[in-house]
Design an enzyme around this catalytic site. Structure first.
Site, PDB file in Angstrom:
ATOM      1  N   HIS A 105       0.853  -1.188   0.000  1.00  0.00           N
ATOM      2  CA  HIS A 105       0.000   0.000   0.000  1.00  0.00           C
ATOM      3  C   HIS A 105       0.889   1.238   0.000  1.00  0.00           C
ATOM      4  O   HIS A 105       1.866   1.304   0.770  1.00  0.00           O
ATOM      5  CB  HIS A 105      -0.907  -0.006   1.240  1.00  0.00           C
ATOM      6  CG  HIS A 105      -1.821   1.173   1.282  1.00  0.00           C
ATOM      7  ND1 HIS A 105      -2.951   1.261   0.498  1.00  0.00           N
ATOM      8  CD2 HIS A 105      -1.743   2.341   1.971  1.00  0.00           C
ATOM      9  CE1 HIS A 105      -3.544   2.425   0.724  1.00  0.00           C
ATOM     10  NE2 HIS A 105      -2.838   3.095   1.613  1.00  0.00           N
ATOM     11  N   GLN A 169      10.700   2.828  -3.429  1.00  0.00           N
ATOM     12  CA  GLN A 169      10.826   2.065  -2.172  1.00  0.00           C
ATOM     13  C   GLN A 169       9.925   0.831  -2.172  1.00  0.00           C
ATOM     14  O   GLN A 169      10.286  -0.210  -1.619  1.00  0.00           O
ATOM     15  CB  GLN A 169      10.500   2.962  -0.972  1.00  0.00           C
ATOM     16  CG  GLN A 169      11.458   4.133  -0.807  1.00  0.00           C
ATOM     17  CD  GLN A 169      12.901   3.674  -0.749  1.00  0.00           C
ATOM     18  OE1 GLN A 169      13.220   2.739  -0.013  1.00  0.00           O
ATOM     19  NE2 GLN A 169      13.775   4.312  -1.520  1.00  0.00           N
TER      20      GLN A 169
HETATM   21  C1  GRF Z   1       1.321   0.868  -6.259  1.00  0.00           C
HETATM   22  O1  GRF Z   1       1.568   2.172  -5.811  1.00  0.00           O
HETATM   23  C2  GRF Z   1       0.807   0.014  -5.144  1.00  0.00           C
HETATM   24  O2  GRF Z   1       1.330   0.340  -3.897  1.00  0.00           O
HETATM   25  C3  GRF Z   1      -0.673   0.303  -5.160  1.00  0.00           C
HETATM   26  O3  GRF Z   1      -1.001   0.444  -6.515  1.00  0.00           O
HETATM   27  C4  GRF Z   1       0.160   0.818  -7.243  1.00  0.00           C
HETATM   28  C5  GRF Z   1       0.348  -0.227  -8.299  1.00  0.00           C
HETATM   29  O4  GRF Z   1       1.422   0.040  -9.160  1.00  0.00           O
HETATM   30  N1  GRF Z   1      -1.396  -0.722  -4.467  1.00  0.00           N
HETATM   31  P1  GRF Z   1       2.028  -1.118 -10.047  1.00  0.00           P
HETATM   32  O5  GRF Z   1       0.876  -1.708 -10.864  1.00  0.00           O
HETATM   33  O6  GRF Z   1       2.665  -2.116  -9.161  1.00  0.00           O
HETATM   34  O7  GRF Z   1       3.014  -0.428 -10.948  1.00  0.00           O
END
Ligand code: GRF
Length: 211
Positions: A105, A169
């Site tokens: 998250h 990160q």
């Molecule tokens: C990330 O920021 C994750 O933390 C959130 O949604 C975004 C997904 O990005 N749950 P990706 O598809 O992994 O590039």
């Protein structure tokens, strides 16, 4: 080697970080609830099996979650890694995979659950923001925390620049957390995260990168 699946809905950059980390397990599939998710092509290009369980094909959240759970079990998935999976899962699904279901998250939980976390961080004026890897429990974005990484909020930040700093990160701590769980060094017990040995290794559970 444990078998794991990664669930995505979009670009899948966290999924890519997990695959590239060569975790001590077998990724048996990347599953998307959206056929158009960009991450599917990337995974297929790496020889990782892909599946689509399209939520629009099911009459209810329960029916979709049941189909998703059946697909994961058919694949023999023991650990489920949510990586930008943009569906709220039912309590039944979460309980079925309890202790084996992990999410990333983009905030320092319990601050800023839900969507638009970077906008919320800027609007409230926090000086420190970040990301959290946690076991999933029925309450949204509330589960026991495995690893967090903190980043500063800078005066010139936009939600895009802050998101990029946090995402870098995410790509570090998600593979670290998944590795710890796959290796059995970290698990969920009685609603708490338990690390092998006595204390939580502080250097692993909180990452504060040098600026
Ligand atoms: C990330 O920021 C994750 O933390 C959130 O949604 C975004 C997904 O990005 N749950 P990706 O598809 O992994 O590039």
């Amino acid at each position: 080697m444990k078998r794991y699946v990664i669930l995505i809905s979009g670009r899948g950059s966290n999924m890519q970080a997990l695959i590239e980390a060569q975790l001590p397990g077998q990724c048996v599939a990347v599953i998307s609830n959206r056929p158009e998710a960009a991450g599917l092509a990337w995974a297929a290009g790496r020889g990782v099996p892909t599946r689509v369980v399209d939520h629009r094909q099911y009459p209810s959240r329960e029916a979709f979650d049941a189909a998703l759970a059946e697909e994961i079990e058919r694949l023999g998935g023991e650990l489920v890694l949510l990586a930008g999976f943009m569906r709220i899962l039912t309590e039944g699904f979460v309980r079925r995979f309890s202790g084996r279901l992990i999410n990333i998250h983009p905030s320092l939980l319990p601050a800023f659950p839900g969507l638009r976390t970077h906008e919320a961080a800027l609007a409230t004026g926090v000086r420190v923001h970040g990301c959290t890897v946690h076991f999933v429990t029925p309450a949204l974005d509330c589960g026991p925390i495995i690893i967090q990484a903190a980043v500063p909020v800078l005066a010139a930040d936009t939600s895009e620049s802050l998101a990029a700093r946090v995402l870098a990160q995410e790509h570090i701590i998600y593979p670290q957390a998944a590795r710890a769980v796959l290796e059995g060094r970290c698990r969920l017990a009685d609603g708490r995260v338990v690390w092998e040995g006595d204390a939580t290794p502080a250097h692993l559970a909180l990452r504060v990168p040098a600026q």
